[in-house]
Scaffold this motif. Structure first.
Motif, mmCIF file in Angstrom:
data_model
loop_
_atom_site.group_PDB
_atom_site.id
_atom_site.type_symbol
_atom_site.label_atom_id
_atom_site.label_comp_id
_atom_site.label_asym_id
_atom_site.label_seq_id
_atom_site.Cartn_x
_atom_site.Cartn_y
_atom_site.Cartn_z
ATOM 1 N N HIS A 197 0.679 -1.272 0.033
ATOM 2 C CA HIS A 197 -0.006 -0.039 -0.007
ATOM 3 C C HIS A 197 0.806 1.252 0.051
ATOM 4 O O HIS A 197 1.286 1.858 0.989
ATOM 5 C CB HIS A 197 -0.973 -0.030 1.118
ATOM 6 C CG HIS A 197 -1.718 -1.114 1.213
ATOM 7 N ND1 HIS A 197 -2.841 -1.450 0.359
ATOM 8 C CD2 HIS A 197 -1.816 -2.200 2.202
ATOM 9 C CE1 HIS A 197 -3.357 -2.720 0.603
ATOM 10 N NE2 HIS A 197 -2.739 -3.148 1.713
ATOM 11 N N PRO A 198 1.045 1.781 -1.272
ATOM 12 C CA PRO A 198 1.860 3.094 -1.221
ATOM 13 C C PRO A 198 0.977 4.107 -0.703
ATOM 14 O O PRO A 198 -0.118 4.144 -0.567
ATOM 15 C CB PRO A 198 2.225 3.110 -2.737
ATOM 16 C CG PRO A 198 0.952 2.504 -3.314
ATOM 17 C CD PRO A 198 0.726 1.167 -2.459
ATOM 18 N N SER A 199 1.489 5.292 -0.169
ATOM 19 C CA SER A 199 0.749 6.309 0.340
ATOM 20 C C SER A 199 0.593 7.633 -0.718
ATOM 21 O O SER A 199 1.679 8.110 -1.322
ATOM 22 C CB SER A 199 1.638 6.992 1.414
ATOM 23 O OG SER A 199 0.844 8.186 2.015
ATOM 24 N N THR A 231 -3.467 -8.065 -3.224
ATOM 25 C CA THR A 231 -4.310 -6.923 -3.375
ATOM 26 C C THR A 231 -3.503 -5.628 -3.048
ATOM 27 O O THR A 231 -3.391 -5.542 -1.902
ATOM 28 C CB THR A 231 -5.656 -7.009 -2.730
ATOM 29 O OG1 THR A 231 -6.433 -8.168 -3.084
ATOM 30 C CG2 THR A 231 -6.648 -5.808 -3.055
ATOM 31 N N VAL A 232 -3.266 -4.867 -4.339
ATOM 32 C CA VAL A 232 -2.369 -3.509 -3.961
ATOM 33 C C VAL A 232 -3.447 -2.478 -4.227
ATOM 34 O O VAL A 232 -4.002 -2.284 -5.381
ATOM 35 C CB VAL A 232 -1.205 -3.619 -5.084
ATOM 36 C CG1 VAL A 232 -0.711 -2.222 -4.632
ATOM 37 C CG2 VAL A 232 -0.407 -4.912 -4.782
ATOM 38 N N VAL A 289 -5.973 -0.538 6.710
ATOM 39 C CA VAL A 289 -4.671 -1.013 6.392
ATOM 40 C C VAL A 289 -3.918 -0.691 7.643
ATOM 41 O O VAL A 289 -3.065 -1.403 8.321
ATOM 42 C CB VAL A 289 -4.194 -0.462 5.206
ATOM 43 C CG1 VAL A 289 -2.920 -0.635 5.009
ATOM 44 C CG2 VAL A 289 -4.781 -1.152 3.949
ATOM 45 N N LEU A 290 -3.963 0.758 8.171
ATOM 46 C CA LEU A 290 -3.276 1.218 8.890
ATOM 47 C C LEU A 290 -3.550 0.685 10.593
ATOM 48 O O LEU A 290 -2.556 0.660 11.462
ATOM 49 C CB LEU A 290 -3.453 2.743 9.212
ATOM 50 C CG LEU A 290 -2.783 3.435 8.059
ATOM 51 C CD1 LEU A 290 -3.004 4.881 7.608
ATOM 52 C CD2 LEU A 290 -1.323 3.206 7.660
ATOM 53 N N SER A 295 1.149 -1.364 -9.892
ATOM 54 C CA SER A 295 1.507 -2.774 -10.995
ATOM 55 C C SER A 295 2.817 -3.245 -10.711
ATOM 56 O O SER A 295 2.960 -4.426 -10.539
ATOM 57 C CB SER A 295 1.275 -2.160 -12.228
ATOM 58 O OG SER A 295 1.838 -3.259 -13.311
ATOM 59 N N GLU A 296 4.023 -2.590 -10.352
ATOM 60 C CA GLU A 296 5.290 -3.111 -10.051
ATOM 61 C C GLU A 296 5.068 -3.676 -8.778
ATOM 62 O O GLU A 296 6.007 -4.696 -8.413
ATOM 63 C CB GLU A 296 6.164 -1.968 -10.044
ATOM 64 C CG GLU A 296 6.430 -1.261 -11.637
ATOM 65 C CD GLU A 296 6.757 -2.446 -12.593
ATOM 66 O OE1 GLU A 296 7.763 -3.576 -12.176
ATOM 67 O OE2 GLU A 296 6.006 -2.346 -13.580
ATOM 68 N N ILE A 297 4.442 -3.018 -7.569
ATOM 69 C CA ILE A 297 4.357 -3.864 -6.432
ATOM 70 C C ILE A 297 3.726 -4.957 -6.505
ATOM 71 O O ILE A 297 4.072 -6.151 -5.857
ATOM 72 C CB ILE A 297 3.727 -2.859 -5.338
ATOM 73 C CG1 ILE A 297 4.368 -1.569 -5.132
ATOM 74 C CG2 ILE A 297 3.422 -3.474 -4.026
ATOM 75 C CD1 ILE A 297 3.493 -0.511 -4.142
ATOM 76 N N LYS A 298 2.715 -5.154 -7.343
ATOM 77 C CA LYS A 298 1.873 -6.533 -7.592
ATOM 78 C C LYS A 298 2.885 -7.596 -8.162
ATOM 79 O O LYS A 298 2.844 -8.796 -7.876
ATOM 80 C CB LYS A 298 0.726 -6.263 -8.219
ATOM 81 C CG LYS A 298 -0.336 -7.427 -8.285
ATOM 82 C CD LYS A 298 -1.851 -7.130 -9.055
ATOM 83 C CE LYS A 298 -2.478 -8.228 -8.862
ATOM 84 N NZ LYS A 298 -2.902 -8.827 -7.888
#
Length: 390
Positions: free
Chosen positions: A162-164, A328-329, A229-230, A319-322
């Motif tokens: 989960h990017p911010s 699930t990103v 998430v947090l 996409s790159e994280i996934k």
């Protein structure tokens, strides 16, 4: 060089802020980049506050990190705070999570790309002063037009999937209260206590922190998802309220002259984190109106900021994280402040994503997993490749 070794090297170079001396750690980064053929420029002052910028003309991507860390005492650490010890799982030490681990992953990704004979499609910035507001760091660089607006990834630690894309706003106030001195044995019949006046304002802030502010639907949905998430990441209940409501901290209070004298003066340093939908001018007016016999001496304010969740920077990063993690990103917002607010104000689209054990951020036994360092390096490399292709 292994990313864990780069991280360890960075941790061993002290760069606590305060005092904010970063010359040695910036020299390490300068030598690393020079070795792989990347030119850069150093921006420094006479007190050892140093920043490094490697800007590629017309680049559409900036990778950014801060090299200052919060202070650390030796007591309580399993590994000394500046040891940079590496075991089978972690790199240990102050800054390993916040955020020399992220800086190491950026450097590793750049080295990997250069070693493959590929051009670097991203500018780089390593700054000295995120932990105390950025005046000598990113704000210093932006004021000198050393970077042009583009898409930016800040390697701050985030949850792995989960990017911010946004942070609450910030309001820091120094408020001076005046009272009417009298013999303490007669208070409250006689005299006005400046300390009690400050306490009255704190009571108002507590009431204000229960207010819900109107936001549009897409922000509300992001806040709800972020809360899930947090709350799991930090094991804190009520995170949704933290994200959608004003939070306040009366961090420093100095007042009074003597225990048997009604206080004539009191200073209060107050910090608020401002949610979306809260109007800062209205907030300041309400505080001043309720600060009876108080005056705002100094203030620093920043509006809540967010990057469009549908923009290419966010979709590419997710996409790159996934690709690396699966699962699930999706992007989140957070309550903390960072250099992202300054960059957004100057026209950058900013996302934060980086390795780290968030539960150890600013804490004793700060550490980062080697696995998260390696995966972050892969993700930064993937983002760079996408920007090189398009």
């Amino acid at each position: 060089m292994q990313v864990s070794r780069i991280c360890s090297d960075l941790v061993t170079i002290k760069s606590e802020n305060p005092p904010g001396e970063t010359a040695d750690v910036i020299e390490y980064i300068r030598a690393f980049l020079e070795k792989i053929g990347i030119c850069q420029k150093i921006y420094a002052d006479s007190n050892g506050a140093c920043n490094l910028v490697s800007e590629i003309p017309q680049s559409r991507l900036l990778l950014c990190g801060h090299v200052d860390v919060v202070p650390a005492r030796d007591e309580g650490w399993t590994h000394p705070p500046f040891s940079g010890d590496i075991d089978d799982t972690y790199v240990w030490g102050r800054g390993s999570t916040d955020m020399k681990g992220g800086c190491a992953a950026i450097l590793s990704a750049c080295e990997t790309r250069v070693n493959r004979g590929l051009e670097l499609p991203a500018s780089l910035a390593f700054v000295c002063d995120e932990e105390t507001g950025g005046e000598m760091g990113i704000r210093h660089i932006l004021a000198r037009n050393a970077l042009h607006p583009c898409d930016c990834v800040i390697a701050e630690p985030t949850p792995a999937l989960h990017p911010s894309i946004g942070q609450k706003g910030l309001c820091r106030l120094e408020i001076g209260f005046s009272g009417t001195p009298a013999h303490g044995s007669l208070y409250p019949a006689v005299g006005v206590s400046a300390i009690v006046e400050a306490m009255s304002l704190i009571g108002y802030m507590k009431e204000l922190s229960m207010t819900d502010y109107p936001v549009d639907e897409h922000i509300r949905e992001i806040i709800e998802d972020s809360g899930d998430v947090l709350s799991q990441e930090f094991n804190i209940g009520g995170v949704r309220d933290v994200l959608k409501r004003l939070t306040y901290n009366p961090g420093v209070i100095h007042g009074g002259e003597k225990s048997n004298v009604v206080a004539q003066h009191c200073d209060l340093d107050l910090e608020c984190r401002v949610p979306w939908g809260c109007n800062i001018p209205d907030l300041l007016k309400g505080i001043q109106d309720h600060a009876h016999r108080g005056k705002i001496i100094s203030q620093e304010t920043h509006e809540p900021s967010i990057t469009d969740p549908l923009c290419p920077l966010v979709s590419v990063t997710c996409s790159e994280i996934k690709k690396v993690y699966g699962g699930t990103v999706f992007p989140i917002v957070q309550w903390a402040a960072s250099d992202a607010r300054h960059l957004r104000r100057h026209g950058f689209r900013v996302i934060e994503y980086g390795p780290g054990e968030i539960s150890t951020l600013h804490a004793v036994n700060e550490r980062v997993t080697i696995d998260s360092l390696e995966k972050a390096s892969l993700i930064y490399g993937g983002i760079m490749q996408k920007y090189a292709e398009n």
